[in-house]
Design a protein around this motif. Structure first.
Motif, PDB file in Angstrom:
ATOM      1  N   LEU A  57      11.337   6.242   4.224  1.00  0.00           N
ATOM      2  CA  LEU A  57       9.846   6.042   4.076  1.00  0.00           C
ATOM      3  C   LEU A  57       9.362   6.301   2.498  1.00  0.00           C
ATOM      4  O   LEU A  57       9.007   6.209   1.975  1.00  0.00           O
ATOM      5  CB  LEU A  57       9.233   6.318   5.235  1.00  0.00           C
ATOM      6  N   SER A  58       9.989   8.163   2.144  1.00  0.00           N
ATOM      7  CA  SER A  58       9.660   8.662   1.247  1.00  0.00           C
ATOM      8  C   SER A  58       9.922   8.036  -0.359  1.00  0.00           C
ATOM      9  O   SER A  58       9.899   7.094  -1.345  1.00  0.00           O
ATOM     10  CB  SER A  58      10.400   9.692   1.486  1.00  0.00           C
ATOM     11  N   ILE A  59      11.326   7.629   0.170  1.00  0.00           N
ATOM     12  CA  ILE A  59      12.449   6.653  -0.792  1.00  0.00           C
ATOM     13  C   ILE A  59      11.868   5.780  -1.482  1.00  0.00           C
ATOM     14  O   ILE A  59      11.896   5.311  -2.713  1.00  0.00           O
ATOM     15  CB  ILE A  59      13.358   7.188  -0.789  1.00  0.00           C
ATOM     16  N   LEU A  60      11.408   4.958   0.075  1.00  0.00           N
ATOM     17  CA  LEU A  60      10.945   3.968  -0.270  1.00  0.00           C
ATOM     18  C   LEU A  60       9.356   3.698  -1.095  1.00  0.00           C
ATOM     19  O   LEU A  60       8.614   3.014  -1.792  1.00  0.00           O
ATOM     20  CB  LEU A  60      10.735   2.475   0.846  1.00  0.00           C
ATOM     21  N   ARG A  61       8.387   4.844  -0.728  1.00  0.00           N
ATOM     22  CA  ARG A  61       7.174   4.559  -1.297  1.00  0.00           C
ATOM     23  C   ARG A  61       7.409   5.598  -2.801  1.00  0.00           C
ATOM     24  O   ARG A  61       6.330   5.234  -3.659  1.00  0.00           O
ATOM     25  CB  ARG A  61       6.559   5.862  -0.350  1.00  0.00           C
ATOM     26  N   LYS A  62       8.147   6.078  -3.516  1.00  0.00           N
ATOM     27  CA  LYS A  62       8.338   7.092  -4.366  1.00  0.00           C
ATOM     28  C   LYS A  62       9.075   5.429  -5.075  1.00  0.00           C
ATOM     29  O   LYS A  62       8.791   5.397  -6.708  1.00  0.00           O
ATOM     30  CB  LYS A  62       9.519   7.898  -4.667  1.00  0.00           C
ATOM     31  N   LYS A  63       9.285   4.595  -4.538  1.00  0.00           N
ATOM     32  CA  LYS A  63       9.820   3.321  -5.631  1.00  0.00           C
ATOM     33  C   LYS A  63       8.700   1.805  -5.545  1.00  0.00           C
ATOM     34  O   LYS A  63       8.819   0.865  -5.660  1.00  0.00           O
ATOM     35  CB  LYS A  63      11.283   2.577  -5.043  1.00  0.00           C
ATOM     36  N   LYS A  64       7.598   2.696  -5.220  1.00  0.00           N
ATOM     37  CA  LYS A  64       5.898   2.008  -4.786  1.00  0.00           C
ATOM     38  C   LYS A  64       6.394   0.802  -4.542  1.00  0.00           C
ATOM     39  O   LYS A  64       6.043  -0.390  -4.499  1.00  0.00           O
ATOM     40  CB  LYS A  64       5.561   1.368  -6.665  1.00  0.00           C
ATOM     41  N   GLN A  65       6.996   1.028  -2.528  1.00  0.00           N
ATOM     42  CA  GLN A  65       7.499  -0.255  -1.975  1.00  0.00           C
ATOM     43  C   GLN A  65       5.912  -0.482  -1.262  1.00  0.00           C
ATOM     44  O   GLN A  65       5.756   0.650  -1.248  1.00  0.00           O
ATOM     45  CB  GLN A  65       8.430  -0.275  -0.973  1.00  0.00           C
ATOM     46  N   ASP A  66       5.558  -2.307  -1.002  1.00  0.00           N
ATOM     47  CA  ASP A  66       4.137  -1.784  -0.321  1.00  0.00           C
ATOM     48  C   ASP A  66       4.858  -2.320   1.049  1.00  0.00           C
ATOM     49  O   ASP A  66       4.900  -3.619   1.976  1.00  0.00           O
ATOM     50  CB  ASP A  66       3.679  -3.544  -1.018  1.00  0.00           C
ATOM     51  N   ILE A  67       4.793  -1.456   1.818  1.00  0.00           N
ATOM     52  CA  ILE A  67       5.441  -1.056   3.560  1.00  0.00           C
ATOM     53  C   ILE A  67       3.658  -1.152   4.864  1.00  0.00           C
ATOM     54  O   ILE A  67       3.320  -0.292   4.022  1.00  0.00           O
ATOM     55  CB  ILE A  67       6.435   0.272   3.764  1.00  0.00           C
ATOM     56  N   THR A  68       3.923  -2.164   5.392  1.00  0.00           N
ATOM     57  CA  THR A  68       3.127  -2.400   6.031  1.00  0.00           C
ATOM     58  C   THR A  68       3.617  -1.726   6.997  1.00  0.00           C
ATOM     59  O   THR A  68       2.499  -2.054   8.470  1.00  0.00           O
ATOM     60  CB  THR A  68       2.664  -3.664   5.556  1.00  0.00           C
ATOM     61  N   GLY A  69       4.407  -1.796   7.484  1.00  0.00           N
ATOM     62  CA  GLY A  69       5.367  -1.341   8.685  1.00  0.00           C
ATOM     63  C   GLY A  69       6.500  -0.620   8.911  1.00  0.00           C
ATOM     64  O   GLY A  69       7.349  -1.151   7.700  1.00  0.00           O
ATOM     65  N   PHE A  70       7.525  -0.180   9.730  1.00  0.00           N
ATOM     66  CA  PHE A  70       8.127   0.814   9.627  1.00  0.00           C
ATOM     67  C   PHE A  70       8.689   0.537  11.019  1.00  0.00           C
ATOM     68  O   PHE A  70       8.316   1.660  12.128  1.00  0.00           O
ATOM     69  CB  PHE A  70       8.648   1.614   8.663  1.00  0.00           C
ATOM     70  N   GLU A  71      10.015   0.430  10.966  1.00  0.00           N
ATOM     71  CA  GLU A  71      10.858   1.105  12.682  1.00  0.00           C
ATOM     72  C   GLU A  71      12.377   1.772  12.142  1.00  0.00           C
ATOM     73  O   GLU A  71      13.142   0.804  11.765  1.00  0.00           O
ATOM     74  CB  GLU A  71      10.958  -0.185  13.488  1.00  0.00           C
ATOM     75  N   VAL A  72      12.871   2.659  12.988  1.00  0.00           N
ATOM     76  CA  VAL A  72      13.659   3.152  12.965  1.00  0.00           C
ATOM     77  C   VAL A  72      14.393   2.511  14.449  1.00  0.00           C
ATOM     78  O   VAL A  72      13.436   3.381  15.329  1.00  0.00           O
ATOM     79  CB  VAL A  72      14.571   3.693  12.448  1.00  0.00           C
ATOM     80  N   ARG A  73      15.671   1.884  15.027  1.00  0.00           N
ATOM     81  CA  ARG A  73      16.057   1.753  16.239  1.00  0.00           C
ATOM     82  C   ARG A  73      17.076   2.643  16.787  1.00  0.00           C
ATOM     83  O   ARG A  73      18.409   1.988  15.717  1.00  0.00           O
ATOM     84  CB  ARG A  73      15.488   0.281  16.638  1.00  0.00           C
TER      85      ARG A  73
END
Length: 140
Positions: A57-73
């Motif tokens: 999550l931290s890396i994707l946010r730094k890459k300015k990705q527009d994340i609306t949901g996230f899950e790790v199974r």
């Protein structure tokens, strides 16, 4: 870091960390518990999912990705004989958002697995850990 584990009753235990947070653990009814909390081995899977999830999550946010949901199974396969350690763990990342870059997701997972996730680094010498991902596009 420090932790303390205290008996509540029966097989139910309260684990407390130096951060002030706590978690309840218990055994299955068939093993003398009341099924009132996590099994310790479940917490290992939760710890791995949380550790790598925070990294990704931290890396994707730094890459300015527009994340609306996230899950790790996280799914673990245990040995059949005692001490019944994990032999294999499969991690699946599910990233939801708008215009999510597949390259960014792959890079974030790779960095977590190879550099940042201390839980995975602790498990890796004795456990085969594999991963995959799904990107689910949605508007925002």
């Amino acid at each position: 870091m420090e932790a303390k584990v205290t008996l509540i009753e029966g097989m139910e235990l309260k684990g407390e960390a130096s951060s002030g947070h706590s978690v309840t653990m218990d055994a299955e009814i068939a093993h003398g518990g009341r099924d009132a909390g996590f099994r310790p081995m479940e917490l290992i899977l939760v710890a791995l999912g949380g550790c790598t999830g925070m990294d990704v999550l931290s890396i994707l946010r730094k890459k300015k990705q527009d994340i609306t949901g996230f899950e790790v199974r996280v799914k673990g396969e245990r040995a059949e004989t005692h001490p019944m350690v994990y032999r294999e763990i499969r991690v699946e990342y599910i990233v939801k958002g708008k215009d999510i870059s597949e390259d960014a997701v792959k890079k974030a997972i790779m960095l977590s697995e190879e550099k940042y996730c201390s839980v995975e680094a602790m498990l890796r010498p004795g456990v085969k850990i594999t991963s995959g991902y799904r990107i689910i596009a949605n508007g925002s």
